[in-house]
Structure formats: structure tokens, C-alpha cells
Design a protein around this motif. Structure first.
Motif, PDB file in Angstrom:
ATOM      1  N   TRP A 228      41.038  33.290  43.551  1.00 30.37           N
ATOM      2  CA  TRP A 228      42.149  32.784  44.368  1.00 30.37           C
ATOM      3  C   TRP A 228      43.081  33.919  44.779  1.00 30.37           C
ATOM      4  O   TRP A 228      43.456  34.037  45.949  1.00 30.37           O
ATOM      5  CB  TRP A 228      42.911  31.723  43.590  1.00 30.37           C
ATOM      6  CG  TRP A 228      44.184  31.266  44.239  1.00 30.37           C
ATOM      7  CD1 TRP A 228      45.454  31.642  43.913  1.00 30.37           C
ATOM      8  CD2 TRP A 228      44.312  30.357  45.338  1.00 30.37           C
ATOM      9  NE1 TRP A 228      46.370  31.023  44.732  1.00 30.37           N
ATOM     10  CE2 TRP A 228      45.689  30.226  45.618  1.00 30.37           C
ATOM     11  CE3 TRP A 228      43.396  29.634  46.103  1.00 30.37           C
ATOM     12  CZ2 TRP A 228      46.180  29.415  46.631  1.00 30.37           C
ATOM     13  CZ3 TRP A 228      43.886  28.820  47.120  1.00 30.37           C
ATOM     14  CH2 TRP A 228      45.260  28.715  47.374  1.00 30.37           C
ATOM     15  N   ARG A 229      43.445  34.760  43.845  1.00 31.52           N
ATOM     16  CA  ARG A 229      44.359  35.863  44.158  1.00 31.52           C
ATOM     17  C   ARG A 229      43.698  36.879  45.088  1.00 31.52           C
ATOM     18  O   ARG A 229      44.360  37.460  45.950  1.00 31.52           O
ATOM     19  CB  ARG A 229      44.834  36.532  42.867  1.00 31.52           C
ATOM     20  CG  ARG A 229      45.750  35.646  42.034  1.00 31.52           C
ATOM     21  CD  ARG A 229      46.235  36.347  40.772  1.00 31.52           C
ATOM     22  NE  ARG A 229      47.073  35.473  39.973  1.00 31.52           N
ATOM     23  CZ  ARG A 229      48.366  35.262  40.192  1.00 31.52           C
ATOM     24  NH1 ARG A 229      48.973  35.884  41.201  1.00 31.52           N
ATOM     25  NH2 ARG A 229      49.062  34.450  39.417  1.00 31.52           N
ATOM     26  N   ARG A 232      43.781  35.157  48.553  1.00 34.72           N
ATOM     27  CA  ARG A 232      45.148  35.023  49.057  1.00 34.72           C
ATOM     28  C   ARG A 232      45.788  36.368  49.380  1.00 34.72           C
ATOM     29  O   ARG A 232      46.736  36.434  50.163  1.00 34.72           O
ATOM     30  CB  ARG A 232      46.008  34.290  48.026  1.00 34.72           C
ATOM     31  CG  ARG A 232      45.725  32.813  47.925  1.00 34.72           C
ATOM     32  CD  ARG A 232      46.235  32.070  49.140  1.00 34.72           C
ATOM     33  NE  ARG A 232      47.680  31.928  49.121  1.00 34.72           N
ATOM     34  CZ  ARG A 232      48.438  31.827  50.209  1.00 34.72           C
ATOM     35  NH1 ARG A 232      47.893  31.897  51.396  1.00 34.72           N
ATOM     36  NH2 ARG A 232      49.746  31.678  50.108  1.00 34.72           N
ATOM     37  N   ALA A 233      45.276  37.442  48.808  1.00 34.94           N
ATOM     38  CA  ALA A 233      45.859  38.762  49.055  1.00 34.94           C
ATOM     39  C   ALA A 233      45.801  39.148  50.525  1.00 34.94           C
ATOM     40  O   ALA A 233      46.593  39.973  50.989  1.00 34.94           O
ATOM     41  CB  ALA A 233      45.146  39.811  48.204  1.00 34.94           C
ATOM     42  N   ARG A 238      51.156  34.811  52.157  1.00 36.07           N
ATOM     43  CA  ARG A 238      50.960  34.803  50.706  1.00 36.07           C
ATOM     44  C   ARG A 238      52.290  34.739  49.974  1.00 36.07           C
ATOM     45  O   ARG A 238      53.215  35.491  50.265  1.00 36.07           O
ATOM     46  CB  ARG A 238      50.194  36.053  50.262  1.00 36.07           C
ATOM     47  CG  ARG A 238      49.883  36.071  48.766  1.00 36.07           C
ATOM     48  CD  ARG A 238      48.999  37.251  48.422  1.00 36.07           C
ATOM     49  NE  ARG A 238      49.700  38.506  48.616  1.00 36.07           N
ATOM     50  CZ  ARG A 238      50.452  39.103  47.691  1.00 36.07           C
ATOM     51  NH1 ARG A 238      50.611  38.529  46.507  1.00 36.07           N
ATOM     52  NH2 ARG A 238      51.044  40.246  47.936  1.00 36.07           N
ATOM     53  N   ASN A 241      52.191  32.936  43.052  1.00 38.34           N
ATOM     54  CA  ASN A 241      51.736  31.670  42.459  1.00 38.34           C
ATOM     55  C   ASN A 241      52.428  31.430  41.129  1.00 38.34           C
ATOM     56  O   ASN A 241      52.677  32.350  40.400  1.00 38.34           O
ATOM     57  CB  ASN A 241      50.220  31.708  42.238  1.00 38.34           C
ATOM     58  CG  ASN A 241      49.481  31.646  43.566  1.00 38.34           C
ATOM     59  OD1 ASN A 241      49.693  30.725  44.339  1.00 38.34           O
ATOM     60  ND2 ASN A 241      48.643  32.636  43.831  1.00 38.34           N
TER      61      ASN A 241
END
Length: 241
Positions: A228-229, A232-233, A238, A241
Motif C-alpha cells: 500500500w505504501r 501510494r508513494a 498521498r 496513513n
């Protein structure tokens, strides 16, 4: 000199005749090819229109069933068993049979509904082998059998991810069931569950909290958050979280 010209003319005529005889089959082949392509295109258009009509009917019918179920009203009886339908229509009928399972009168009635749905799913897969939607529905059907169908459900789930890594309509159930079976699934399927979960919450942000909560309680949490990270980066919006 005239005889030479005459011979040249005869040779030219002969060459033209040979060229013409060779060109004729080529023209016929081109015409046949065009006819075949035209028939194929017409058949494809027909199949697409039929698939669209069935899919539209499926969405409307399932929406009606869900509307009825939410209000606690009785759901009408499933359609008669008809295995001569197109694969998508078979899958729709199988879904309708499975919708009846929670309202089965007894264990025998439940087995009957599951058996009829299974026959329809099998017929759909026979008509369209490797169809991920049908395999996901098979996994759901097997999951309704409890421990008896657990292994078969896991195998069907793996096949569905192999053939269709992303599914819009069945994603929520497939992700949650995959998380519940996490340790029994191969690494490739685990990665696909993570990828589908991330894709799904980005496609439907309203599902984010429930999917995150489902993932958080499983061993999938670490690989999910790592992926996920990473994804999303690269997003312009962004947020932490």
C-alpha cells in the motif's frame, strides 16, 4: 522483323493469360477471406450484444433480490434448471440458487440448492473454461458447505485469482475469504489478494475502512501495508496513513 513482333505479341498474350489465371484464385481467396472475417465480426458483435444484455439483466435482477433481502421480504423461487443457456446466464441462475440457501427449509433443501447451483457453475465453466467469475462463485458455493467444502473452496479461489486477478463485483467477498484462508493459500495467490485489495479500496474508497480492518486482523497486514505504501508513494494526493 514482323514475325519477331508477332512472336513477342504472342508471348505477351501468353504471359497475360498466365498472370490472369494466377490472379483469379488470389481474388477468390481474398473474397473468401473477407467473407470469413465478416462472419467472424458479425458473430463477435452478436456475442457482445448478448453478453451485454445478459449482464444488464443480471445486475437488475440481483439488485432486486438484494433490495428484497434487505427488507426481510421473501425472495421468489429460483428459475427452473436449464443447462442449455449461455455461460453468463447459467452463472446468473447459479447466483439465484445460492441466494436461496439462507432460506432453505432444512439441510436436504440446502443440499438440493447447492447441487443445482453446482451443476450450473460446472456447465458455465464447460462453456467458458478458466472463467474467473464462475470459479469465484464456485469458491463461494463450497464455502457454504463449511468444513466439508473448505479445501474445494480454497482451490476454486486460487483458480479464480489465477484467471481473473481483479473482480469488481466479487472483490469484497473474495478478499475477505482469501484473508480468512491466508495460511492455506500459495504465495502467488496471497500476492494477488493484496493487489486486489489495494486496487479495490482505490476503486471504491468507501470500502477502505472495512478492508483495512479485515486485513489488520490477519497475517496479511504487513505485506498489505508494505504494498500500500509503495503504491501510494506515487500518488499526488498521498496523505499519511
Amino acid at each position: 522483323m514482323p514475325p519477331i513482333i508477332a512472336r513477342a505479341n504472342r508471348n505477351h498474350a501468353g504471359a497475360a493469360s498466365i498472370a490472369g489465371s494466377r490472379a483469379a484464385p488470389a481474388r477468390y481467396l481474398a473474397i473468401v477471406a473477407l467473407v470469413v472475417v465478416g462472419i467472424g465480426a458479425a458473430s463477435s458483435v452478436y456475442e457482445l450484444r448478448r453478453e451485454h444484455a445478459i449482464a444488464t439483466a443480471q445486475e437488475q435482477l440481483l439488485a432486486s433480490v438484494q433490495f428484497t433481502a434487505r427488507r426481510g421480504l421473501p425472495i421468489g423461487p429460483p428459475p427452473p434448471l436449464n443447462l442449455a443457456q449461455p455461460p453468463r446466464a447459467l452463472l446468473l441462475d447459479a447466483q439465484l440458487y445460492l441466494n436461496q440457501v439462507p432460506f432453505a427449509q432444512d439441510a436436504a433443501d440446502k443440499r438440493r440448492l447447492l447441487s443445482m447451483a453446482q451443476r450450473m457453475i460446472a456447465a458455465a465453466l464447460a462453456g467458458r473454461p478458466g472463467w474467473g467469475e464462475a470459479e469465484a462463485l464456485e469458491a463461494y458455493l463450497q464455502s457454504l458447505k463449511g468444513s466439508e467444502g473448505k479445501v474445494a473452496a480454497q482451490r476454486a479461489l486460487v483458480r479464480s485469482y489465477d484467471h481473473m486477478p481483479y473482480m469488481r463485483e466479487a472483490a469484497a467477498w473474495r478478499i475477505r475469504y482469501g484473508l480468512a484462508q491466508w495460511g492455506a493459500l500459495p504465495d502467488a495467490t496471497q500476492r494477488r489478494i493484496v493487489d486486489e485489495a489495494i486496487w479495490f479500496v482505490r476503486l471504491r474508497p468507501e470500502q477502505r475502512d472495512s478492508i483495512f480492518a479485515a486485513v489488520r486482523a490477519t497475517p496479511a497486514y504487513f505485506p498489505f501495508m508494505l504494498r500500500w505504501r509503495t503504491v501510494r508513494a506515487f500518488d499526488a494526493d498521498r496523505l499519511p496513513n
